[in-house]
Design a protein around this motif. Sequence first.
Motif, PDB file in Angstrom:
ATOM      1  N   ALA A 271       0.830  -1.205   0.000  1.00  0.00           N
ATOM      2  CA  ALA A 271       0.000   0.000   0.000  1.00  0.00           C
ATOM      3  C   ALA A 271       0.864   1.256   0.000  1.00  0.00           C
ATOM      4  CB  ALA A 271      -0.933  -0.003   1.207  1.00  0.00           C
ATOM      5  N   ALA A 272       1.980   1.211   0.732  1.00  0.00           N
ATOM      6  CA  ALA A 272       2.885   2.359   0.762  1.00  0.00           C
ATOM      7  C   ALA A 272       3.485   2.626  -0.613  1.00  0.00           C
ATOM      8  CB  ALA A 272       4.001   2.120   1.779  1.00  0.00           C
ATOM      9  N   ALA A 273       3.795   1.541  -1.350  1.00  0.00           N
ATOM     10  CA  ALA A 273       4.448   1.689  -2.650  1.00  0.00           C
ATOM     11  C   ALA A 273       3.478   2.048  -3.764  1.00  0.00           C
ATOM     12  CB  ALA A 273       5.186   0.399  -2.996  1.00  0.00           C
ATOM     13  N   PHE A 274       2.259   1.464  -3.716  1.00  0.00           N
ATOM     14  CA  PHE A 274       1.347   1.611  -4.848  1.00  0.00           C
ATOM     15  C   PHE A 274       0.034   2.306  -4.513  1.00  0.00           C
ATOM     16  CE2 PHE A 274       3.672  -2.463  -5.401  1.00  0.00           C
ATOM     17  CZ  PHE A 274       4.504  -2.066  -6.445  1.00  0.00           C
ATOM     18  N   GLY A 275      -0.193   2.612  -3.218  1.00  0.00           N
ATOM     19  CA  GLY A 275      -1.488   3.156  -2.805  1.00  0.00           C
ATOM     20  C   GLY A 275      -1.869   4.437  -3.496  1.00  0.00           C
ATOM     21  N   ARG A 276      -0.893   5.299  -3.811  1.00  0.00           N
ATOM     22  CA  ARG A 276      -1.233   6.585  -4.420  1.00  0.00           C
ATOM     23  C   ARG A 276      -1.440   6.484  -5.932  1.00  0.00           C
ATOM     24  NH1 ARG A 276       4.503   9.951  -4.391  1.00  0.00           N
ATOM     25  NH2 ARG A 276       5.807   8.284  -5.161  1.00  0.00           N
ATOM     26  N   LYS A 277      -1.170   5.299  -6.521  1.00  0.00           N
ATOM     27  CA  LYS A 277      -1.246   5.150  -7.969  1.00  0.00           C
ATOM     28  C   LYS A 277      -2.497   4.395  -8.420  1.00  0.00           C
ATOM     29  CE  LYS A 277       3.831   4.922  -8.157  1.00  0.00           C
ATOM     30  NZ  LYS A 277       5.006   4.098  -8.516  1.00  0.00           N
ATOM     31  N   VAL A 278      -3.333   3.988  -7.461  1.00  0.00           N
ATOM     32  CA  VAL A 278      -4.456   3.137  -7.815  1.00  0.00           C
ATOM     33  C   VAL A 278      -5.759   3.925  -7.831  1.00  0.00           C
ATOM     34  CG1 VAL A 278      -3.335   1.102  -6.836  1.00  0.00           C
ATOM     35  CG2 VAL A 278      -4.843   2.476  -5.402  1.00  0.00           C
ATOM     36  N   ASN A 279      -6.761   3.346  -8.489  1.00  0.00           N
ATOM     37  CA  ASN A 279      -8.120   3.865  -8.428  1.00  0.00           C
ATOM     38  C   ASN A 279      -8.703   3.431  -7.081  1.00  0.00           C
ATOM     39  OD1 ASN A 279     -11.054   3.866  -8.606  1.00  0.00           O
ATOM     40  ND2 ASN A 279     -10.793   4.300 -10.786  1.00  0.00           N
ATOM     41  N   LEU A 280      -8.839   4.371  -6.155  1.00  0.00           N
ATOM     42  CA  LEU A 280      -9.202   4.013  -4.786  1.00  0.00           C
ATOM     43  C   LEU A 280     -10.527   3.255  -4.712  1.00  0.00           C
ATOM     44  CD1 LEU A 280      -8.178   7.134  -2.682  1.00  0.00           C
ATOM     45  CD2 LEU A 280      -7.191   4.850  -2.600  1.00  0.00           C
ATOM     46  N   ARG A 281     -11.520   3.724  -5.419  1.00  0.00           N
ATOM     47  CA  ARG A 281     -12.843   3.102  -5.321  1.00  0.00           C
ATOM     48  C   ARG A 281     -12.801   1.645  -5.761  1.00  0.00           C
ATOM     49  NH1 ARG A 281     -17.311   2.883  -8.877  1.00  0.00           N
ATOM     50  NH2 ARG A 281     -16.156   4.107 -10.396  1.00  0.00           N
ATOM     51  N   LEU A 282     -12.156   1.379  -6.901  1.00  0.00           N
ATOM     52  CA  LEU A 282     -12.130   0.020  -7.425  1.00  0.00           C
ATOM     53  C   LEU A 282     -11.222  -0.897  -6.605  1.00  0.00           C
ATOM     54  CD1 LEU A 282     -12.083   0.662 -11.292  1.00  0.00           C
ATOM     55  CD2 LEU A 282     -14.011   0.055  -9.815  1.00  0.00           C
ATOM     56  N   VAL A 283     -10.063  -0.372  -6.175  1.00  0.00           N
ATOM     57  CA  VAL A 283      -9.133  -1.226  -5.445  1.00  0.00           C
ATOM     58  C   VAL A 283      -9.688  -1.570  -4.061  1.00  0.00           C
ATOM     59  CG1 VAL A 283      -7.679   0.479  -4.253  1.00  0.00           C
ATOM     60  CG2 VAL A 283      -6.664  -1.641  -5.085  1.00  0.00           C
ATOM     61  N   VAL A 284     -10.409  -0.650  -3.430  1.00  0.00           N
ATOM     62  CA  VAL A 284     -11.005  -0.940  -2.128  1.00  0.00           C
ATOM     63  C   VAL A 284     -12.122  -1.969  -2.274  1.00  0.00           C
ATOM     64  CG1 VAL A 284     -12.366   0.044  -0.237  1.00  0.00           C
ATOM     65  CG2 VAL A 284     -10.343   1.238  -1.080  1.00  0.00           C
ATOM     66  N   ALA A 285     -12.965  -1.811  -3.291  1.00  0.00           N
ATOM     67  CA  ALA A 285     -14.030  -2.794  -3.527  1.00  0.00           C
ATOM     68  C   ALA A 285     -13.449  -4.170  -3.820  1.00  0.00           C
ATOM     69  CB  ALA A 285     -14.911  -2.323  -4.682  1.00  0.00           C
ATOM     70  N   ALA A 286     -12.410  -4.213  -4.660  1.00  0.00           N
ATOM     71  CA  ALA A 286     -11.767  -5.492  -4.958  1.00  0.00           C
ATOM     72  C   ALA A 286     -11.108  -6.080  -3.711  1.00  0.00           C
ATOM     73  CB  ALA A 286     -10.720  -5.301  -6.058  1.00  0.00           C
ATOM     74  N   GLY A 287     -10.520  -5.219  -2.880  1.00  0.00           N
ATOM     75  CA  GLY A 287      -9.888  -5.691  -1.650  1.00  0.00           C
ATOM     76  C   GLY A 287     -10.887  -6.285  -0.684  1.00  0.00           C
ATOM     77  N   PHE A 288     -12.041  -5.652  -0.533  1.00  0.00           N
ATOM     78  CA  PHE A 288     -13.083  -6.196   0.339  1.00  0.00           C
ATOM     79  C   PHE A 288     -13.584  -7.543  -0.180  1.00  0.00           C
ATOM     80  CE2 PHE A 288     -14.277  -1.682   1.824  1.00  0.00           C
ATOM     81  CZ  PHE A 288     -13.480  -1.812   2.949  1.00  0.00           C
ATOM     82  N   THR A 289     -13.758  -7.637  -1.498  1.00  0.00           N
ATOM     83  CA  THR A 289     -14.203  -8.904  -2.085  1.00  0.00           C
ATOM     84  C   THR A 289     -13.185 -10.008  -1.822  1.00  0.00           C
ATOM     85  OG1 THR A 289     -15.343  -7.695  -3.847  1.00  0.00           O
ATOM     86  CG2 THR A 289     -14.919 -10.035  -4.213  1.00  0.00           C
ATOM     87  N   PHE A 290     -11.926  -9.697  -2.059  1.00  0.00           N
ATOM     88  CA  PHE A 290     -10.856 -10.671  -1.839  1.00  0.00           C
ATOM     89  C   PHE A 290     -10.790 -11.098  -0.377  1.00  0.00           C
ATOM     90  CE2 PHE A 290      -6.430 -11.635  -0.770  1.00  0.00           C
ATOM     91  CZ  PHE A 290      -6.168 -12.664  -1.672  1.00  0.00           C
ATOM     92  N   LEU A 291     -10.952 -10.140   0.534  1.00  0.00           N
ATOM     93  CA  LEU A 291     -10.906 -10.444   1.958  1.00  0.00           C
ATOM     94  C   LEU A 291     -12.048 -11.379   2.352  1.00  0.00           C
ATOM     95  CD1 LEU A 291      -9.586  -9.891   4.707  1.00  0.00           C
ATOM     96  CD2 LEU A 291     -11.041  -7.866   4.913  1.00  0.00           C
ATOM     97  N   ALA A 292     -13.244 -11.108   1.851  1.00  0.00           N
ATOM     98  CA  ALA A 292     -14.399 -11.949   2.166  1.00  0.00           C
ATOM     99  C   ALA A 292     -14.201 -13.373   1.659  1.00  0.00           C
ATOM    100  CB  ALA A 292     -15.669 -11.336   1.560  1.00  0.00           C
ATOM    101  N   VAL A 293     -13.708 -13.493   0.426  1.00  0.00           N
ATOM    102  CA  VAL A 293     -13.475 -14.825  -0.144  1.00  0.00           C
ATOM    103  C   VAL A 293     -12.401 -15.568   0.642  1.00  0.00           C
ATOM    104  CG1 VAL A 293     -12.637 -16.054  -2.182  1.00  0.00           C
ATOM    105  CG2 VAL A 293     -14.255 -14.159  -2.450  1.00  0.00           C
ATOM    106  N   SER A 294     -11.344 -14.864   1.039  1.00  0.00           N
ATOM    107  CA  SER A 294     -10.251 -15.494   1.783  1.00  0.00           C
ATOM    108  C   SER A 294     -10.737 -16.049   3.114  1.00  0.00           C
ATOM    109  CB  SER A 294      -9.125 -14.481   2.018  1.00  0.00           C
ATOM    110  OG  SER A 294      -8.568 -14.051   0.797  1.00  0.00           O
ATOM    111  N   VAL A 295     -11.595 -15.306   3.809  1.00  0.00           N
ATOM    112  CA  VAL A 295     -12.141 -15.775   5.090  1.00  0.00           C
ATOM    113  C   VAL A 295     -12.977 -17.032   4.878  1.00  0.00           C
ATOM    114  CG1 VAL A 295     -13.753 -15.204   6.957  1.00  0.00           C
ATOM    115  CG2 VAL A 295     -12.079 -13.517   6.201  1.00  0.00           C
ATOM    116  N   ALA A 296     -13.788 -17.056   3.818  1.00  0.00           N
ATOM    117  CA  ALA A 296     -14.620 -18.223   3.537  1.00  0.00           C
ATOM    118  C   ALA A 296     -13.771 -19.452   3.206  1.00  0.00           C
ATOM    119  CB  ALA A 296     -15.573 -17.912   2.381  1.00  0.00           C
ATOM    120  N   VAL A 297     -12.757 -19.262   2.379  1.00  0.00           N
ATOM    121  CA  VAL A 297     -11.887 -20.386   2.016  1.00  0.00           C
ATOM    122  C   VAL A 297     -11.137 -20.888   3.244  1.00  0.00           C
ATOM    123  CG1 VAL A 297      -9.862 -21.064   0.663  1.00  0.00           C
ATOM    124  CG2 VAL A 297     -11.638 -19.642  -0.379  1.00  0.00           C
ATOM    125  N   GLU A 298     -10.669 -19.976   4.081  1.00  0.00           N
ATOM    126  CA  GLU A 298      -9.955 -20.363   5.304  1.00  0.00           C
ATOM    127  C   GLU A 298     -10.851 -21.221   6.190  1.00  0.00           C
ATOM    128  OE1 GLU A 298      -7.384 -18.174   8.852  1.00  0.00           O
ATOM    129  OE2 GLU A 298      -8.927 -17.049   7.773  1.00  0.00           O
TER     130      GLU A 298
END
Length: 404
Positions: A271-298
């Motif tokens: 996040a420190a390296a790439f956080g300022r270069k990303v589309n915040l809205r899309l990357v946060v939505a994708a991050g939440f989706t990934f987090l939810a899936v990871s918890v389910a798989v775990e």
Amino acid sequence: MKDLWKNKVFVLVASADLMQQIGIWVRNMALLFYVIEHTGNDPVAVSLLNVFEYAPIFVFSLIGGTLADRWNPKRTMITGDALSAVSIAVILAFVLAGWWQAVFVATAVSAIVSQFSQPSSAVMFKRHVPEALIPAATGVTQSMMALFTIVGPMLGTVIYTWAGVESSLVLLIVLFALSALIQLALPTYKREPRPAGGSVWKEMKAGWAYMRGQRNLLLITFSFALIGLGAGLIQPLDVFLITERLHLDKEDLQWFYALGGIGMLIGGGAAAAFGRKVNLRLVVAAGFTFLAVSVAVEAMSIWTGLTASMRFLVGAAMAFLQVVLGAALVSMVEEDYIGRVSGTSTPVMMAAMIVGTASSGFLMKAMTLVPTYLLASAIVLLSVPVALQLRFPARAATKTDAGG
């Protein structure tokens, strides 16, 4: 990143944070073992340590943020660490006199002081760190916290085992005093005169009104609440996931915590390296989706390797999202409201985590382990449509990109 390490304010605040992180973990482990030894492994006494640590967050976080917007942040940070050192010295005197119960006060005082000094650090960042570097600055501080999640318990345990509680408390005094001395080198901070007749209560209400008028702030705070609730539901159940799903010993849980800490370290760095270069809205939505899936798989995994991988990825995703959203908060909030916004969003997430933690045991008994994890996953997934409603002005993105 090179420009960030040339920024005097960031280097000084990060150095003080380093002293504080070492002190926090020396305190946590020393007081934990000390209480266990003096109470004969009494779980109630041990849980009281957590109460004395987290209760001040709810009581003092908002008022601490409000006062951070009123007071001189440099003076507040220095005074906070100096008071911590003095309070630990007083506690040491009580311990030497045989009043071991005083260690609970040490935990509470340290937690209270942090509610005043942490928002002040955000105020200093807002004024002295260029906006394009704020994601990197937030990422480095988050990574430092993640690193101490891994090495802090080991460091604190070694110091306590080798030196005992008295020497551990002496080291705490030295660390907080060093942190205060480091912050003396921060630049002088001058605030604009405040209108006559202003009170803390009026400024707290002004802070709430400011947040109500900022749609992005409300959405981010709501997202924090959902993440906190989901994380709180599963955090107390980790040991059952290890023993029931993977059939490992409960002591093996430490390795999964370490993997989560390593993931946080890497996620914060990314996040420190790439956080300022990303589309915040899309990357946060994708991050939440990934987090939810990871918890389910775990939760559904019965293979140690897969569960360990998910634990690492969950840690990385959590850290990445916290850094990106935290940096967005600092960037979009006016300097006069930084403390109050920080003092509101933090206890909202903490309150949600406490609610989840308090409910997890009952839910596990009612619906068993895996469905409880899947419920947590679904709660995290609810934050995706919230994230998709975030709207950031195009000019802010352009400015940030130009800073890279």
